[in-house]
Design a protein around this motif. Sequence first.
Motif, PDB file in Angstrom:
ATOM      1  N   ASN A  84       2.346   9.221  18.167  1.00  0.00           N
ATOM      2  CA  ASN A  84       3.289   9.308  17.052  1.00  0.00           C
ATOM      3  C   ASN A  84       3.602   7.932  16.467  1.00  0.00           C
ATOM      4  O   ASN A  84       3.796   7.794  15.259  1.00  0.00           O
ATOM      5  CB  ASN A  84       4.588   9.982  17.497  1.00  0.00           C
ATOM      6  N   THR A  85       3.631   6.926  17.328  1.00  0.00           N
ATOM      7  CA  THR A  85       3.877   5.555  16.857  1.00  0.00           C
ATOM      8  C   THR A  85       2.752   5.119  15.923  1.00  0.00           C
ATOM      9  O   THR A  85       3.001   4.565  14.848  1.00  0.00           O
ATOM     10  CB  THR A  85       3.971   4.583  18.049  1.00  0.00           C
ATOM     11  N   ALA A  86       1.513   5.375  16.346  1.00  0.00           N
ATOM     12  CA  ALA A  86       0.358   4.994  15.533  1.00  0.00           C
ATOM     13  C   ALA A  86       0.366   5.759  14.213  1.00  0.00           C
ATOM     14  O   ALA A  86       0.139   5.174  13.146  1.00  0.00           O
ATOM     15  CB  ALA A  86      -0.931   5.267  16.302  1.00  0.00           C
ATOM     16  N   ALA A  87       0.650   7.049  14.273  1.00  0.00           N
ATOM     17  CA  ALA A  87       0.675   7.872  13.062  1.00  0.00           C
ATOM     18  C   ALA A  87       1.754   7.374  12.106  1.00  0.00           C
ATOM     19  O   ALA A  87       1.541   7.303  10.889  1.00  0.00           O
ATOM     20  CB  ALA A  87       0.923   9.332  13.427  1.00  0.00           C
ATOM     21  N   ARG A  88       2.908   7.017  12.654  1.00  0.00           N
ATOM     22  CA  ARG A  88       4.014   6.521  11.834  1.00  0.00           C
ATOM     23  C   ARG A  88       3.633   5.209  11.146  1.00  0.00           C
ATOM     24  O   ARG A  88       3.859   5.028   9.949  1.00  0.00           O
ATOM     25  CB  ARG A  88       5.257   6.324  12.694  1.00  0.00           C
ATOM     26  N   LEU A 144       2.263   2.285   6.268  1.00  0.00           N
ATOM     27  CA  LEU A 144       1.417   1.290   5.613  1.00  0.00           C
ATOM     28  C   LEU A 144       0.670   1.914   4.442  1.00  0.00           C
ATOM     29  O   LEU A 144       0.541   1.294   3.379  1.00  0.00           O
ATOM     30  CB  LEU A 144       0.430   0.686   6.615  1.00  0.00           C
ATOM     31  N   ALA A 145       0.176   3.142   4.625  1.00  0.00           N
ATOM     32  CA  ALA A 145      -0.562   3.828   3.556  1.00  0.00           C
ATOM     33  C   ALA A 145       0.336   4.035   2.351  1.00  0.00           C
ATOM     34  O   ALA A 145      -0.091   3.853   1.200  1.00  0.00           O
ATOM     35  CB  ALA A 145      -1.098   5.157   4.060  1.00  0.00           C
ATOM     36  N   ALA A 146       1.598   4.391   2.596  1.00  0.00           N
ATOM     37  CA  ALA A 146       2.537   4.610   1.495  1.00  0.00           C
ATOM     38  C   ALA A 146       2.782   3.305   0.749  1.00  0.00           C
ATOM     39  O   ALA A 146       2.857   3.282  -0.487  1.00  0.00           O
ATOM     40  CB  ALA A 146       3.854   5.162   2.039  1.00  0.00           C
ATOM     41  N   ARG A 147       2.895   2.208   1.481  1.00  0.00           N
ATOM     42  CA  ARG A 147       3.132   0.898   0.859  1.00  0.00           C
ATOM     43  C   ARG A 147       1.924   0.429   0.059  1.00  0.00           C
ATOM     44  O   ARG A 147       2.071  -0.160  -1.019  1.00  0.00           O
ATOM     45  CB  ARG A 147       3.513  -0.129   1.903  1.00  0.00           C
ATOM     46  N   VAL A 148       0.713   0.710   0.594  1.00  0.00           N
ATOM     47  CA  VAL A 148      -0.513   0.331  -0.126  1.00  0.00           C
ATOM     48  C   VAL A 148      -0.622   1.162  -1.408  1.00  0.00           C
ATOM     49  O   VAL A 148      -0.950   0.646  -2.469  1.00  0.00           O
ATOM     50  CB  VAL A 148      -1.765   0.539   0.769  1.00  0.00           C
ATOM     51  N   LYS A 149      -0.325   2.455  -1.295  1.00  0.00           N
ATOM     52  CA  LYS A 149      -0.401   3.336  -2.452  1.00  0.00           C
ATOM     53  C   LYS A 149       0.589   2.913  -3.542  1.00  0.00           C
ATOM     54  O   LYS A 149       0.296   3.019  -4.737  1.00  0.00           O
ATOM     55  CB  LYS A 149      -0.109   4.775  -2.019  1.00  0.00           C
ATOM     56  N   ALA A 150       1.749   2.416  -3.126  1.00  0.00           N
ATOM     57  CA  ALA A 150       2.784   2.005  -4.084  1.00  0.00           C
ATOM     58  C   ALA A 150       2.402   0.732  -4.835  1.00  0.00           C
ATOM     59  O   ALA A 150       3.049   0.403  -5.833  1.00  0.00           O
ATOM     60  CB  ALA A 150       4.102   1.816  -3.352  1.00  0.00           C
ATOM     61  N   LEU A 151       1.389   0.000  -4.338  1.00  0.00           N
ATOM     62  CA  LEU A 151       0.987  -1.243  -4.995  1.00  0.00           C
ATOM     63  C   LEU A 151       0.484  -1.008  -6.416  1.00  0.00           C
ATOM     64  O   LEU A 151       0.627  -1.877  -7.268  1.00  0.00           O
ATOM     65  CB  LEU A 151      -0.094  -1.971  -4.179  1.00  0.00           C
ATOM     66  N   GLY A 152      -0.166   0.149  -6.624  1.00  0.00           N
ATOM     67  CA  GLY A 152      -0.790   0.483  -7.905  1.00  0.00           C
ATOM     68  C   GLY A 152      -0.009   0.079  -9.111  1.00  0.00           C
ATOM     69  O   GLY A 152      -0.438  -0.606 -10.012  1.00  0.00           O
ATOM     70  N   VAL A 212      -7.821  -5.198  -1.514  1.00  0.00           N
ATOM     71  CA  VAL A 212      -7.867  -5.868  -0.206  1.00  0.00           C
ATOM     72  C   VAL A 212      -6.985  -5.127   0.783  1.00  0.00           C
ATOM     73  O   VAL A 212      -7.354  -4.945   1.952  1.00  0.00           O
ATOM     74  CB  VAL A 212      -7.420  -7.347  -0.337  1.00  0.00           C
ATOM     75  N   ALA A 213      -5.821  -4.664   0.322  1.00  0.00           N
ATOM     76  CA  ALA A 213      -4.893  -3.943   1.195  1.00  0.00           C
ATOM     77  C   ALA A 213      -5.509  -2.632   1.670  1.00  0.00           C
ATOM     78  O   ALA A 213      -5.386  -2.270   2.848  1.00  0.00           O
ATOM     79  CB  ALA A 213      -3.578  -3.678   0.474  1.00  0.00           C
ATOM     80  N   GLN A 214      -6.188  -1.919   0.769  1.00  0.00           N
ATOM     81  CA  GLN A 214      -6.839  -0.660   1.150  1.00  0.00           C
ATOM     82  C   GLN A 214      -7.942  -0.910   2.171  1.00  0.00           C
ATOM     83  O   GLN A 214      -8.083  -0.160   3.145  1.00  0.00           O
ATOM     84  CB  GLN A 214      -7.431   0.028  -0.087  1.00  0.00           C
ATOM     85  N   ASP A 215      -8.702  -1.970   1.955  1.00  0.00           N
ATOM     86  CA  ASP A 215      -9.779  -2.320   2.879  1.00  0.00           C
ATOM     87  C   ASP A 215      -9.213  -2.683   4.252  1.00  0.00           C
ATOM     88  O   ASP A 215      -9.732  -2.238   5.285  1.00  0.00           O
ATOM     89  CB  ASP A 215     -10.594  -3.487   2.306  1.00  0.00           C
ATOM     90  N   ALA A 216      -8.130  -3.459   4.267  1.00  0.00           N
ATOM     91  CA  ALA A 216      -7.494  -3.864   5.524  1.00  0.00           C
ATOM     92  C   ALA A 216      -6.941  -2.650   6.256  1.00  0.00           C
ATOM     93  O   ALA A 216      -7.058  -2.538   7.484  1.00  0.00           O
ATOM     94  CB  ALA A 216      -6.387  -4.879   5.257  1.00  0.00           C
ATOM     95  N   LEU A 217      -6.349  -1.714   5.505  1.00  0.00           N
ATOM     96  CA  LEU A 217      -5.806  -0.495   6.118  1.00  0.00           C
ATOM     97  C   LEU A 217      -6.923   0.361   6.694  1.00  0.00           C
ATOM     98  O   LEU A 217      -6.788   0.912   7.792  1.00  0.00           O
ATOM     99  CB  LEU A 217      -5.008   0.308   5.087  1.00  0.00           C
ATOM    100  N   LYS A 218      -8.034   0.436   5.974  1.00  0.00           N
ATOM    101  CA  LYS A 218      -9.183   1.217   6.439  1.00  0.00           C
ATOM    102  C   LYS A 218      -9.729   0.653   7.750  1.00  0.00           C
ATOM    103  O   LYS A 218     -10.193   1.392   8.620  1.00  0.00           O
ATOM    104  CB  LYS A 218     -10.286   1.211   5.373  1.00  0.00           C
ATOM    105  N   ASN A 219      -9.660  -0.678   7.905  1.00  0.00           N
ATOM    106  CA  ASN A 219     -10.113  -1.318   9.145  1.00  0.00           C
ATOM    107  C   ASN A 219      -9.083  -1.176  10.263  1.00  0.00           C
ATOM    108  O   ASN A 219      -9.443  -1.128  11.437  1.00  0.00           O
ATOM    109  CB  ASN A 219     -10.391  -2.803   8.905  1.00  0.00           C
ATOM    110  N   ALA A 234      -2.034  -8.515   3.120  1.00  0.00           N
ATOM    111  CA  ALA A 234      -2.691  -8.019   1.909  1.00  0.00           C
ATOM    112  C   ALA A 234      -1.673  -7.355   0.983  1.00  0.00           C
ATOM    113  O   ALA A 234      -1.722  -7.513  -0.238  1.00  0.00           O
ATOM    114  CB  ALA A 234      -3.800  -7.038   2.280  1.00  0.00           C
ATOM    115  N   ILE A 235      -0.732  -6.609   1.575  1.00  0.00           N
ATOM    116  CA  ILE A 235       0.323  -5.971   0.777  1.00  0.00           C
ATOM    117  C   ILE A 235       1.195  -7.048   0.134  1.00  0.00           C
ATOM    118  O   ILE A 235       1.549  -6.954  -1.043  1.00  0.00           O
ATOM    119  CB  ILE A 235       1.166  -5.015   1.649  1.00  0.00           C
ATOM    120  N   ALA A 236       1.536  -8.068   0.908  1.00  0.00           N
ATOM    121  CA  ALA A 236       2.387  -9.150   0.391  1.00  0.00           C
ATOM    122  C   ALA A 236       1.708  -9.890  -0.757  1.00  0.00           C
ATOM    123  O   ALA A 236       2.371 -10.323  -1.702  1.00  0.00           O
ATOM    124  CB  ALA A 236       2.727 -10.121   1.513  1.00  0.00           C
TER     125      ALA A 236
END
Length: 87
Positions: free
Chosen positions: A70-74, A79-87, A46-53, A38-40
């Motif tokens: 910590n791995t999951a949090a990272r 991913l959240a930062a990359r989705v946010k940067a899409l704007g 769509v990317a936000q929806d995919a991240l939410k899932n 979705a990011i690509a």
Amino acid sequence: MANSPQSKKRARQAVRRNDVNKARRSRIRTYLRKVEEAIASGDKAVAQDALKNAQPELMRGVTKGVVHKNTAARKISRLAARVKALG
């Protein structure tokens, strides 16, 4: 090789647990891949929806002991930062 009845049972359980964990890890990877795709594609909605899932799936992996917390949090953070940067 397992000899005692207890060690035989533990070996059986380990095989079963390995299959369950493998399925969980695969499921998590699938959700992460959907976010990556979705990011690509560049579609923020769509990317936000995919991240939410993907978030609950990753955290479920943490509670089940498949992924470290910590791995999951990272992964979620990056991913959240990359989705946010899409704007």
